[in-house]
Design a protein around this motif. Structure first.
Motif, PDB file in Angstrom:
ATOM      1  N   GLY A 248       2.865  -3.830   3.120  1.00 12.45           N
ATOM      2  CA  GLY A 248       4.211  -4.003   2.564  1.00 12.45           C
ATOM      3  C   GLY A 248       4.400  -5.302   1.794  1.00 12.45           C
ATOM      4  O   GLY A 248       5.530  -5.743   1.599  1.00 12.45           O
ATOM      5  N   GLY A 249       3.295  -5.938   1.341  1.00 11.53           N
ATOM      6  CA  GLY A 249       3.419  -7.172   0.575  1.00 11.53           C
ATOM      7  C   GLY A 249       4.072  -6.927  -0.780  1.00 11.53           C
ATOM      8  O   GLY A 249       4.159  -5.778  -1.238  1.00 11.53           O
ATOM      9  N   PRO A 250       4.543  -8.005  -1.436  1.00 17.73           N
ATOM     10  CA  PRO A 250       5.245  -7.841  -2.705  1.00 17.73           C
ATOM     11  C   PRO A 250       4.327  -7.280  -3.795  1.00 17.73           C
ATOM     12  O   PRO A 250       3.147  -7.604  -3.830  1.00 17.73           O
ATOM     13  N   LEU A 255       3.779  -1.575  -8.919  1.00 20.08           N
ATOM     14  CA  LEU A 255       2.566  -0.769  -9.024  1.00 20.08           C
ATOM     15  C   LEU A 255       2.901   0.736  -9.051  1.00 20.08           C
ATOM     16  O   LEU A 255       2.337   1.492  -9.839  1.00 20.08           O
ATOM     17  N   MET A 256       3.824   1.137  -8.193  1.00 19.17           N
ATOM     18  CA  MET A 256       4.197   2.554  -8.159  1.00 19.17           C
ATOM     19  C   MET A 256       4.856   2.964  -9.484  1.00 19.17           C
ATOM     20  O   MET A 256       4.651   4.071  -9.975  1.00 19.17           O
ATOM     21  N   GLU A 288       9.548   6.024  -9.195  1.00 19.74           N
ATOM     22  CA  GLU A 288       8.351   5.703  -8.400  1.00 19.74           C
ATOM     23  C   GLU A 288       7.779   7.036  -7.868  1.00 19.74           C
ATOM     24  O   GLU A 288       7.466   7.898  -8.671  1.00 19.74           O
ATOM     25  N   LEU A 289       7.692   7.175  -6.550  1.00 14.05           N
ATOM     26  CA  LEU A 289       7.109   8.417  -6.019  1.00 14.05           C
ATOM     27  C   LEU A 289       8.134   9.553  -6.027  1.00 14.05           C
ATOM     28  O   LEU A 289       9.318   9.322  -5.819  1.00 14.05           O
ATOM     29  N   HIS A 290       7.637  10.769  -6.225  1.00 15.78           N
ATOM     30  CA  HIS A 290       8.537  11.923  -6.170  1.00 15.78           C
ATOM     31  C   HIS A 290       8.925  12.232  -4.735  1.00 15.78           C
ATOM     32  O   HIS A 290      10.050  12.636  -4.463  1.00 15.78           O
ATOM     33  N   LEU A 291       7.970  12.046  -3.831  1.00 12.20           N
ATOM     34  CA  LEU A 291       8.209  12.385  -2.427  1.00 12.20           C
ATOM     35  C   LEU A 291       7.540  11.359  -1.521  1.00 12.20           C
ATOM     36  O   LEU A 291       6.502  10.790  -1.885  1.00 12.20           O
ATOM     37  N   VAL A 292       8.134  11.136  -0.362  1.00  7.21           N
ATOM     38  CA  VAL A 292       7.420  10.453   0.726  1.00  7.21           C
ATOM     39  C   VAL A 292       7.576  11.349   1.961  1.00  7.21           C
ATOM     40  O   VAL A 292       8.552  12.081   2.071  1.00  7.21           O
ATOM     41  N   PHE A 293       6.616  11.298   2.835  1.00 10.24           N
ATOM     42  CA  PHE A 293       6.663  12.173   4.016  1.00 10.24           C
ATOM     43  C   PHE A 293       7.689  11.688   5.038  1.00 10.24           C
ATOM     44  O   PHE A 293       7.841  10.485   5.258  1.00 10.24           O
ATOM     45  N   ASN A 294       8.328  12.655   5.669  1.00  7.57           N
ATOM     46  CA  ASN A 294       9.257  12.325   6.759  1.00  7.57           C
ATOM     47  C   ASN A 294       8.450  12.203   8.062  1.00  7.57           C
ATOM     48  O   ASN A 294       8.562  13.032   8.961  1.00  7.57           O
TER      49      ASN A 294
END
Ligand code: GLC
Length: 568
Positions: A248-250, A255-256, A288-294
């Motif tokens: 989780g660094g800056p 990048l995404m 950024e991302l379209h999806l992240v997992f729940n």
């Protein structure tokens, strides 16, 4: 539904290439095998395939240590066989996404071989190097996070195994090289990527040490032996504290965004799904991302209505707050976690609970991902012979327990068998013949096949049995596809205090659907007060009650029943 993107309406299926289908009979899955099974997947109602890594790899981490991003591992076939697979999947209307491992490469990747060769080669700064270990960081797989490379007389950093050196993402050349690899497959027609372990790409730039008074091996052991609630809470705290400076660094949002821009150069709505539950990585919802997992949904030992409601409330509120509303993505299992059937079973009603949990993933708001073998009820398979383990994280732990911690070999083998991911990666069970039909009888598959294939846990035996789990999935998937509210509809929980069952609505302007999942052995008689609605017209039930109408003033459910009904 027409305004939705394909990845919003799709049902995804994760293929673990090594274990899915052995087309050439050498004990290892391959593209020939996968291609032969595409009709099976189509018939199941799958629209999207996620392949775990299929790239050349020395396999210290089963393909998650990539030694060439632009080729196919020889044991899986050739690039031409990959193209055939891709075309055949597309011909059946199925999309294909690949696994993209950004944080690290294999230590046998040409980039690393060059980087470690001297301190002044052109790739000297492509990985994370230090003269002496600058802190006490640990590898989450095997001990110290800094490993000495004698060629350079320096240490390199690795969040995972020492065979998985972290790339230095602050170097623009690294980005260019990786985006080239990304384009290689996109040019070929691949529809997107699942991003591996993205949280670990950037570390704390101050390299702040952790404060946990244990090594990685000791913490693993403590996690197993902790008994009291206080000890268990301490275990959680220690895990968090040990690694919180290593992820989780800056820099990750930028990048995404860069990667998203690469993806968006292409037509056809290519997509990205992150192996992370942090909704922040969806950016403004469109950059950024379209999806992240729940993942928080699956992080529970017991699937309960209260847990599900709380999870949905939190996730949906966060997704709804994004400037461009975010889309949910639910899953209960993958190649890193204990299988659903085992994990959420209670030893008594495992079959019923598996059906409930399948229905959960297929009816909640969001894109569902299922893991190969889940649809036939494959279970974890405990491998107690350490020589048969292929997950090197477990081999390391076994040796560490016996060698450093003085644990008796028999107990260590049990512990390693429990914690290894091999137990949920065993070969797909295609039939009731030797090796579960995965490989020919005279061949030893790369991991042992779970012997329960002989007891009906296989595709062949379930194929024509209307009561099988496989046909349950097929029916439910069909109902999902034919019921717009289950795909695009909003979510509203009902009877929010109920402890035994989880009831909710999925609705659009044109359609309202009631879903009730009875997570208990008791019969339920439920009353729903829903303005303008009188009847529940049954679309699907796990109890084979057939289509019929139930008055909303008295909806009856049997033990562990799944009910999906359109309101009229
Ligand atoms: C992800 C993968 C896992 C792998 C790790 C390192 O968590 O899912 O299998 O070991 O990343 O690449």
């Amino acid at each position: 539904m027409t305004t939705l993107k394909w990845w919003q309406t799709a049902l995804f299926y994760q293929i673990y290439p090594r274990s899915f289908a052995d087309g050439n009979g050498d004990g290892i899955g391959d593209f020939k095998g996968i291609t032969e099974k595409l009709d099976y997947l189509k018939d199941l109602g799958i629209d999207g395939l996620w392949l775990s890594p299929h790239f050349p790899s020395p396999n210290w981490d089963c393909g998650y240590d990539v030694s060439d991003y632009c080729d196919v591992a020889p044991e899986y076939g050739t690039l031409d066989e990959f193209k055939t697979f891709l075309n055949e999947a597309h011909a059946r209307g199925m999309k294909v996404i690949l696994d993209l491992v950004l944080n690290h490469t294999s230590d046998e990747h040409a980039w690393f071989l060059e980087s470690k060769s001297s301190r002044d080669n052109p790739k000297a700064d492509w990985y994370v190097w230090a003269d002496t270990p600058p802190n006490n960081w640990q590898s989450c797989f095997d001990g110290e996070a800094w490993t000495y490379a004698p060629e350079r007389g320096q240490y390199y950093y690795h969040y995972f195994m020492k065979q998985q050196p972290d790339l230095n993402w602050r170097n623009p050349e690294v980005k260019q090289a990786m985006w080239d690899a990304v384009r290689f497959w996109l040019d070929m027609g691949v529809d997107g990527y699942r991003l591996d372990a993205l949280g670990t790409i950037y570390e704390d730039p101050a390299l702040t040490p952790h404060t946990v008074p244990m090594t990685m091996g000791e913490l693993r052991r403590f996690s197993e032996t902790a008994q009291t609630p206080e000890e268990k809470a301490l275990v959680d705290k220690y895990w968090f504290d040990m690694f919180k400076n290593q992820w989780g660094g800056p820099g990750l949002h930028d990048l995404m965004k860069e990667l998203r821009a690469v993806i968006d150069e292409y037509d056809g709505d290519r997509m990205l799904v992150g192996e992370d539950d942090n909704i922040d990585y969806m950016g403004d919802g469109d950059d950024e991302l379209h999806l992240v997992f729940n993942f928080p949904l699956m992080r529970t030992e017991k699937m309960t209505p209260a847990h599900i409601r709380k999870n949905q409330k939190e996730r949906i509120a966060r997704l709804d707050k994004l400037p461009t509303r975010g889309w949910a993505c639910n899953t209960l299992g993958n190649h890193d976690t204990s299988r659903i059937y085992t994990r959420y079973g209670d030893g008594q009603h495992d079959a019923e609970l598996a059906r409930l949990n399948a229905a959960l993933v297929l009816t909640l708001r969001g894109t569902p991902f299922i893991y190969n073998g889940e649809e036939i009820g494959m279970t974890d398979y405990l491998i107690t012979d350490p020589a048969k383990l292929r997950d090197t994280m477990a081999t390391w732990y076994y040796e560490h327990l016996v060698g450093e911690m003085g644990v008796a070999p028999a107990e260590a083998a049990q512990r390693a068998g429990d914690m290894t991911r091999d137990k949920n990666r065993t070969p797909m069970q295609w039939g009731n013949s030797a090796n579960g039909g995965f490989s020919p009888a005279n061949v030893e598959p790369w991991l042992p096949v779970n012997p329960n294939y002989a007891g009906g846990v296989n595709v062949h035996d379930q194929q024509d049995n209307p009561d099988s789990l496989l046909n349950y999935y097929r029916r439910l998937v069909r109902v999902r596809k034919q019921t717009p509210a289950l795909v695009v509809g909003e979510y509203k929980p009902l009877h929010e205090k109920a402890e035994d069952y989880f009831a909710f609505l999925r609705f659009t302007e044109a359609q309202s659907v009631l879903v009730v999942l009875n997570y208990s052995a008791s019969h339920q008689e439920l009353k729903f007060n829903l303005p303008g609605k009188k009847t529940a017209h049954v679309l699907f039930s796990s109890s084979g009650r057939g289509k019929k109408d139930e008055p909303l003033s008295k909806v009856s459910l049997g033990a562990f029943e799944v009910l999906v009904a359109e309101l009229r």
